[in-house]
Design a protein around this motif. Structure first.
Motif, PDB file in Angstrom:
ATOM      1  N   LEU A  92       0.838  -1.196   0.000  1.00  0.00           N
ATOM      2  CA  LEU A  92       0.000   0.000   0.000  1.00  0.00           C
ATOM      3  C   LEU A  92       0.878   1.253   0.000  1.00  0.00           C
ATOM      4  N   GLU A  93       0.308   2.376  -0.404  1.00  0.00           N
ATOM      5  CA  GLU A  93       1.061   3.621  -0.501  1.00  0.00           C
ATOM      6  C   GLU A  93       0.740   4.531   0.684  1.00  0.00           C
ATOM      7  N   ARG A  94       1.689   5.418   1.002  1.00  0.00           N
ATOM      8  CA  ARG A  94       1.447   6.382   2.075  1.00  0.00           C
ATOM      9  C   ARG A  94       0.175   7.187   1.818  1.00  0.00           C
ATOM     10  N   ASP A  95      -0.055   7.533   0.559  1.00  0.00           N
ATOM     11  CA  ASP A  95      -1.244   8.323   0.215  1.00  0.00           C
ATOM     12  C   ASP A  95      -2.534   7.601   0.594  1.00  0.00           C
ATOM     13  N   ASP A  96      -2.538   6.260   0.523  1.00  0.00           N
ATOM     14  CA  ASP A  96      -3.725   5.499   0.899  1.00  0.00           C
ATOM     15  C   ASP A  96      -4.093   5.757   2.362  1.00  0.00           C
ATOM     16  N   PHE A  97      -3.057   5.832   3.212  1.00  0.00           N
ATOM     17  CA  PHE A  97      -3.287   6.057   4.641  1.00  0.00           C
ATOM     18  C   PHE A  97      -3.576   7.533   4.927  1.00  0.00           C
ATOM     19  N   ASP A  98      -2.843   8.421   4.257  1.00  0.00           N
ATOM     20  CA  ASP A  98      -3.057   9.851   4.484  1.00  0.00           C
ATOM     21  C   ASP A  98      -4.484  10.263   4.110  1.00  0.00           C
ATOM     22  N   ALA A  99      -5.033   9.617   3.076  1.00  0.00           N
ATOM     23  CA  ALA A  99      -6.390   9.967   2.646  1.00  0.00           C
ATOM     24  C   ALA A  99      -7.413   9.656   3.741  1.00  0.00           C
ATOM     25  N   ILE A 100      -7.191   8.557   4.470  1.00  0.00           N
ATOM     26  CA  ILE A 100      -8.120   8.178   5.534  1.00  0.00           C
ATOM     27  C   ILE A 100      -8.107   9.208   6.656  1.00  0.00           C
ATOM     28  N   ILE A 101      -6.916   9.582   7.083  1.00  0.00           N
ATOM     29  CA  ILE A 101      -6.835  10.515   8.205  1.00  0.00           C
ATOM     30  C   ILE A 101      -7.255  11.921   7.781  1.00  0.00           C
ATOM     31  N   SER A 102      -7.006  12.294   6.535  1.00  0.00           N
ATOM     32  CA  SER A 102      -7.435  13.609   6.037  1.00  0.00           C
ATOM     33  C   SER A 102      -8.954  13.700   6.000  1.00  0.00           C
ATOM     34  N   GLU A 103      -9.595  12.613   5.575  1.00  0.00           N
ATOM     35  CA  GLU A 103     -11.060  12.603   5.517  1.00  0.00           C
ATOM     36  C   GLU A 103     -11.663  12.704   6.914  1.00  0.00           C
ATOM     37  N   LEU A 104     -11.077  11.997   7.868  1.00  0.00           N
ATOM     38  CA  LEU A 104     -11.607  12.064   9.226  1.00  0.00           C
ATOM     39  C   LEU A 104     -11.410  13.460   9.821  1.00  0.00           C
ATOM     40  N   LYS A 105     -10.273  14.098   9.548  1.00  0.00           N
ATOM     41  CA  LYS A 105     -10.052  15.466  10.029  1.00  0.00           C
ATOM     42  C   LYS A 105     -11.080  16.411   9.416  1.00  0.00           C
ATOM     43  N   ARG A 106     -11.379  16.203   8.129  1.00  0.00           N
ATOM     44  CA  ARG A 106     -12.360  17.061   7.456  1.00  0.00           C
ATOM     45  C   ARG A 106     -13.734  16.909   8.109  1.00  0.00           C
ATOM     46  N   ARG A 107     -14.123  15.670   8.361  1.00  0.00           N
ATOM     47  CA  ARG A 107     -15.429  15.425   8.976  1.00  0.00           C
ATOM     48  C   ARG A 107     -15.493  15.979  10.399  1.00  0.00           C
ATOM     49  N   ALA A 108     -14.366  15.912  11.105  1.00  0.00           N
ATOM     50  CA  ALA A 108     -14.336  16.397  12.487  1.00  0.00           C
ATOM     51  C   ALA A 108     -14.177  17.908  12.560  1.00  0.00           C
ATOM     52  N   GLY A 109     -13.864  18.544  11.425  1.00  0.00           N
ATOM     53  CA  GLY A 109     -13.694  19.982  11.398  1.00  0.00           C
ATOM     54  C   GLY A 109     -12.438  20.455  12.094  1.00  0.00           C
ATOM     55  N   VAL A 110     -11.354  19.641  12.026  1.00  0.00           N
ATOM     56  CA  VAL A 110     -10.082  20.022  12.654  1.00  0.00           C
ATOM     57  C   VAL A 110      -8.994  20.068  11.590  1.00  0.00           C
TER      58      VAL A 110
END
Length: 347
Positions: A130-148
């Protein structure tokens, strides 16, 4: 021992703060069994590893695989010439869900517990394709949803969700996640050795003129944590400024609070200049300055060092001759000649 292992041994012998650990040498790498993905039974290889783990447990006061007071390990490659980012690295080896829950209970810090598990899963997943981007996308989406904006602003419960989403993604990709800490350790050692033969590493050696025959060592150390609190952090510092500057700053680098080492090395976190550490942690900055002077006296060259601060305590993770610009090379050579570290002819 590889350059990483050799320099860690030197740092330890100088009395520098280095996490306890051991090195599996390039001689072990040359065992055909390891290259083929097995640990060589004929050399009692696992018994040797277990003895070394026992020594680290005695020093650290932690137990590998224990959910109440767990010892976690890093497994890193190291060859005769540095090949940054070309081979696999594993952090927080020994983590699973049970141990993450144990760390949360022991420390009362859910964020730290699940961030540590998340980091292990990311290393594990990237080594499995797997690529780093695969993991970064997950945490970026959660930050977006959490508004942080920053990972640090997520709750412990949200960080647990990140870790479990990582785990699900790895399993869905067709790779089982090893739960047993000892099997994790054996797996990561084999992966570090086999990553020497990976296409990225082979291409780098071809470009740089590095022999394929040397092989890599593996350095196993107790984990220290820059992500445990606001009194913790990680960074890189140079004993001289590696770029051209009118102000030669003897100590130059950057650091980040509340993160782990790969965050700085990978350039994925906002960092602060090293001189700000003098204001935030003046005693530690003085310790850095003393270390810089001692190491330049020994190596007679500008050093590039990686460090972690855990709960206000400094740990050195690596030192090596630092890369620098052509202009900085001239300035550093003159400075060192003026200080009497090298002769004019050497400069």
């Amino acid at each position: 021992l590889g350059t990483k292992g050799m320099n860690l041994v030197k740092l330890k012998n100088f009395g520098m703060p280095v996490p306890p650990g051991f090195i599996i040498t390039t001689e072990a790498f040359r065992c055909r069994e390891i290259i083929d993905g097995y640990l060589p039974a004929k050399q009692n290889f696992k018994d040797q590893i277990l003895r070394q783990i026992s020594d680290i447990e005695k020093i650290s006061g932690k137990i590998f695989g224990d959910p109440v007071n767990p010892l976690l390990l890093s497994v890193r490659s190291g060859s005769a010439i540095s090949q940054p980012g070309m081979m696999d690295t594993f952090l927080d080896v020994g983590m699973n869900e049970e141990i993450a829950k144990g760390i949360e209970k022991r420390t009362g810090n859910a964020w730290f517990a699940w961030d540590s598990y998340r980091r292990f899963l990311q290393c594990y997943g990237m080594a499995s394709g797997l690529e780093r981007d695969d993991f970064d996308a997950i945490i970026s989406e959660l930050k977006r949803r959490a508004g942080v904006q920053f990972k640090r602003e997520l709750t412990g419960l949200q960080m647990r969700k990140v870790a479990m989403t990582y785990k699900s993604m790895i399993i869905e990709s067709g790779t089982d996640v090893i739960e047993d800490p000892f099997e994790q350790l054996y797996f990561t050692i084999k992966r570090v050795f086999s990553s020497w033969e990976g296409p990225k590493a082979r291409t780098y050696r071809k470009i740089m003129g590095i022999s394929n025959d040397w092989g890599t060592a593996a350095t196993i150390q107790e984990m220290v944590f820059g992500n445990v609190s606001e009194q913790s952090g990680t960074g890189v510092f140079f004993t001289h400024n590696p770029r051209w500057s009118e102000d030669s700053l003897r100590l130059w680098g950057d650091f980040t609070i509340g993160n782990q080492g790969e965050d700085v090395v990978a350039g994925i976190r906002v960092t602060k200049p090293m001189e700000e550490l003098a204001d935030e942690m003046p005693e530690l900055y003085k310790q850095f300055s003393d270390i810089a002077g001692s190491l330049e006296q020994h190596y007679r060259n500008m050093q590039d060092m990686e460090f972690t601060i855990e709960q206000g305590k400094l740990w050195l993770l690596q030192t090596r001759d630092g890369k620098r610009t052509a202009q900085a090379s001239v300035r550093i050579a003159v400075d060192m000649a003026d200080e009497g570290l090298i002769t004019r002819d050497e400069a």
